[in-house]
Scaffold this active site. Structure first.
Site, PDB file in Angstrom:
ATOM      1  CG  ASP A 163       7.160  22.454 -26.625  1.00 36.43           C
ATOM      2  OD1 ASP A 163       8.040  23.196 -26.145  1.00 36.43           O
ATOM      3  OD2 ASP A 163       6.951  21.298 -26.226  1.00 36.43           O
ATOM      4  N   PRO A 220       2.749   9.758 -31.346  1.00 32.27           N
ATOM      5  CG  PRO A 220       4.199   8.242 -30.320  1.00 32.27           C
ATOM      6  CD  PRO A 220       4.103   9.215 -31.456  1.00 32.27           C
ATOM      7  CB  VAL A 221      -1.626  11.451 -27.871  1.00 33.27           C
ATOM      8  CG1 VAL A 221      -2.291  12.553 -27.067  1.00 33.27           C
ATOM      9  CG2 VAL A 221      -2.108  11.481 -29.312  1.00 33.27           C
ATOM     10  CB  ALA A 222       0.025  12.597 -23.447  1.00 35.04           C
ATOM     11  CB  ALA A 223       4.525  10.886 -26.627  1.00 41.07           C
ATOM     12  N   GLY A 224       5.742  13.660 -25.048  1.00 41.54           N
ATOM     13  CA  GLY A 224       6.974  14.450 -24.961  1.00 41.54           C
ATOM     14  C   GLY A 224       7.530  14.778 -26.330  1.00 41.54           C
ATOM     15  N   GLY A 246       0.776  17.730 -30.433  1.00 40.08           N
ATOM     16  CA  GLY A 246      -0.303  18.726 -30.477  1.00 40.08           C
ATOM     17  C   GLY A 246       0.225  20.091 -30.901  1.00 40.08           C
ATOM     18  CB  SER A 247       3.264  21.999 -29.936  1.00 38.31           C
ATOM     19  OG  SER A 247       2.986  21.939 -28.561  1.00 38.31           O
ATOM     20  CE  LYS A 270       9.250  18.774 -27.776  1.00 39.61           C
ATOM     21  NZ  LYS A 270       9.555  18.103 -26.560  1.00 39.61           N
TER      22      LYS A 270
HETATM   23  P1  ATP Z   1       4.930  18.467 -25.333  1.00 40.86           P
HETATM   24  O1  ATP Z   1       6.129  17.660 -25.752  1.00 40.86           O
HETATM   25  O2  ATP Z   1       4.792  19.776 -26.097  1.00 40.86           O
HETATM   26  O3  ATP Z   1       4.760  18.604 -23.860  1.00 40.86           O
HETATM   27  P2  ATP Z   1       3.267  16.163 -25.642  1.00 40.86           P
HETATM   28  O4  ATP Z   1       3.838  15.350 -26.772  1.00 40.86           O
HETATM   29  O5  ATP Z   1       3.677  15.710 -24.277  1.00 40.86           O
HETATM   30  O6  ATP Z   1       3.632  17.669 -25.857  1.00 40.86           O
HETATM   31  P3  ATP Z   1       0.678  16.205 -26.899  1.00 40.86           P
HETATM   32  O7  ATP Z   1       0.727  14.947 -27.706  1.00 40.86           O
HETATM   33  O8  ATP Z   1       0.861  17.466 -27.630  1.00 40.86           O
HETATM   34  O9  ATP Z   1       1.714  16.128 -25.682  1.00 40.86           O
HETATM   35  O10 ATP Z   1      -0.729  16.183 -26.129  1.00 40.86           O
HETATM   36  C1  ATP Z   1      -0.936  16.677 -24.873  1.00 40.86           C
HETATM   37  C2  ATP Z   1      -2.440  16.782 -24.604  1.00 40.86           C
HETATM   38  O11 ATP Z   1      -3.034  17.705 -25.515  1.00 40.86           O
HETATM   39  C3  ATP Z   1      -3.190  15.476 -24.758  1.00 40.86           C
HETATM   40  O12 ATP Z   1      -3.792  15.194 -23.539  1.00 40.86           O
HETATM   41  C4  ATP Z   1      -4.243  15.705 -25.833  1.00 40.86           C
HETATM   42  O13 ATP Z   1      -5.512  15.222 -25.490  1.00 40.86           O
HETATM   43  C5  ATP Z   1      -4.285  17.223 -26.001  1.00 40.86           C
HETATM   44  N1  ATP Z   1      -4.373  17.616 -27.435  1.00 40.86           N
HETATM   45  C6  ATP Z   1      -5.074  18.642 -27.915  1.00 40.86           C
HETATM   46  N2  ATP Z   1      -4.926  18.739 -29.255  1.00 40.86           N
HETATM   47  C7  ATP Z   1      -4.102  17.770 -29.637  1.00 40.86           C
HETATM   48  C8  ATP Z   1      -3.575  17.367 -30.886  1.00 40.86           C
HETATM   49  N3  ATP Z   1      -3.881  17.987 -32.033  1.00 40.86           N
HETATM   50  N4  ATP Z   1      -2.728  16.321 -30.906  1.00 40.86           N
HETATM   51  C9  ATP Z   1      -2.390  15.708 -29.741  1.00 40.86           C
HETATM   52  N5  ATP Z   1      -2.881  16.032 -28.551  1.00 40.86           N
HETATM   53  C10 ATP Z   1      -3.732  17.053 -28.469  1.00 40.86           C
END
Ligand code: ATP
Length: 288
Positions: free
Chosen positions: A136, A94-98, A102-103, A10
């Protein structure tokens, strides 16, 4: 038995933080929409009682900390399900990206095990369960385009934006949402006009959407990571129609109508950042 679920990322077209609540959460108003950058979640029925989770990403835990695992466990415990599930996540977001990767995985698991374990829960019921995992997750259960209020768990569908390109660029840093909220001074921060954004979406007014993108958290992340500002500047100079940081960052996206211009923005960022994506806006519901 195997079930496949697409888990799209998203972006926040707007994100306003109103105030901190007595329960510690922040009251927000977010306009969110899905883009065509997705994880692929594969569920396999296990006759035993186990839940397993695996992804090839070194940034994602392969255990009970994974949000996808937590989603399956929540439903299994709540409804006394006797079967298990093997979860495989092809991680493309990408992880922890906004981008709520994960959600979205957790939401895909909620939808998937609902079918696999034949629970017949409605999307509303799944979204309510999702809120127990993260703010989220409720939006991600529905996908599409929505106004999210409360702490993000109250979802009202709104029409999808007109089709356009979304160019996303993530600097190599990861940002923890919690640390951004801790540094936020709600009084001092800029606040987007959520009503104007919702109105523009209802009217299908692309210019209105571009004119009203805004994110209260952007200033906080910008102050911590100068790369975010540099990407914003580069996207603007390359001719983006609108540029904004998504969620708590650090991913920055631009909205672009013209194909050639989107390609130019993509190319100009590619030499600067390793994680750059040029995808279509989804915006509509893909989930059943
Ligand atoms: P949001 O926009 O909802 O704040 P985000 O994009 O910033 O989410 P995510 O990619 O969802 O962040 O990941 C945040 C943290 O959750 C990471 O540190 C990761 O290790 C942990 N995590 C747990 N499960 C997952 C998953 N299935 N995919 C990604 N990260 C995960």
């Amino acid at each position: 038995m195997q079930i496949l679920e697409k888990a799209p990322a998203k972006i926040n077209l707007s994100l306003d933080v109103l105030h901190k609540r007595p329960d510690g959460f922040h009251e927000v108003e977010m306009v969110m929409t899905t883009v065509d950058l997705a994880d692929r979640v594969e569920l396999t029925l296990l006759q035993g009682d186990k839940i397993t989770v695996e992804s090839e990403s070194r940034f994602v835990p392969n255990d009970e900390r994974n949000l996808a695992y937590r989603a399956a466990k929540l439903i299994k415990d709540r409804f006394g399900v006797k079967q298990g599930v093997k979860i495989f996540i092809e991680k493309n977001i990408p992880v922890a990206a906004g981008l709520a990767g994960g959600s979205s995985d957790a939401a895909a698991v909620l939808r998937g095990v609902n079918r696999m374990w034949e629970l017949n829960l409605s999307l509303d019921e799944l979204a309510e369960l999702g809120a127990e995992i993260g703010s989220d997750v409720s939006f991600c259960v529905f996908g599409g385009t929505a106004l999210a209020t409360g702490r993000g768990e109250k979802i009202q569908a709104i029409p999808a934006p007109p089709p356009c390109w979304v160019v996303l660029s993530k600097p190599t840093i990861g940002v923890s949402t919690q640390s951004v909220y801790q540094r936020l001074d709600v009084e001092d921060a800029e606040h987007p006009d959520t009503k104007a954004m919702v109105e523009a979406l209802k009217e299908g007014d692309y210019e209105g959407i571009c004119a009203n993108v805004g994110n209260t958290l952007e200033g906080v992340t910008l102050a911590m990571h100068e790369e975010v500002g540099q990407i914003k500047e580069q996207m603007k100079q390359a001719g983006a129609d609108a540029v904004l940081m998504s969620g708590s960052g650090p991913t920055v996206f631009s909205l672009v109508e013209q194909d050639a211009r989107a390609q130019r923005i993509y190319n100009s960022l590619k030499g600067f950042c390793t994680e750059v994506y040029m995808v279509r806006m989804l915006g509509y519901k893909e989930t059943p």
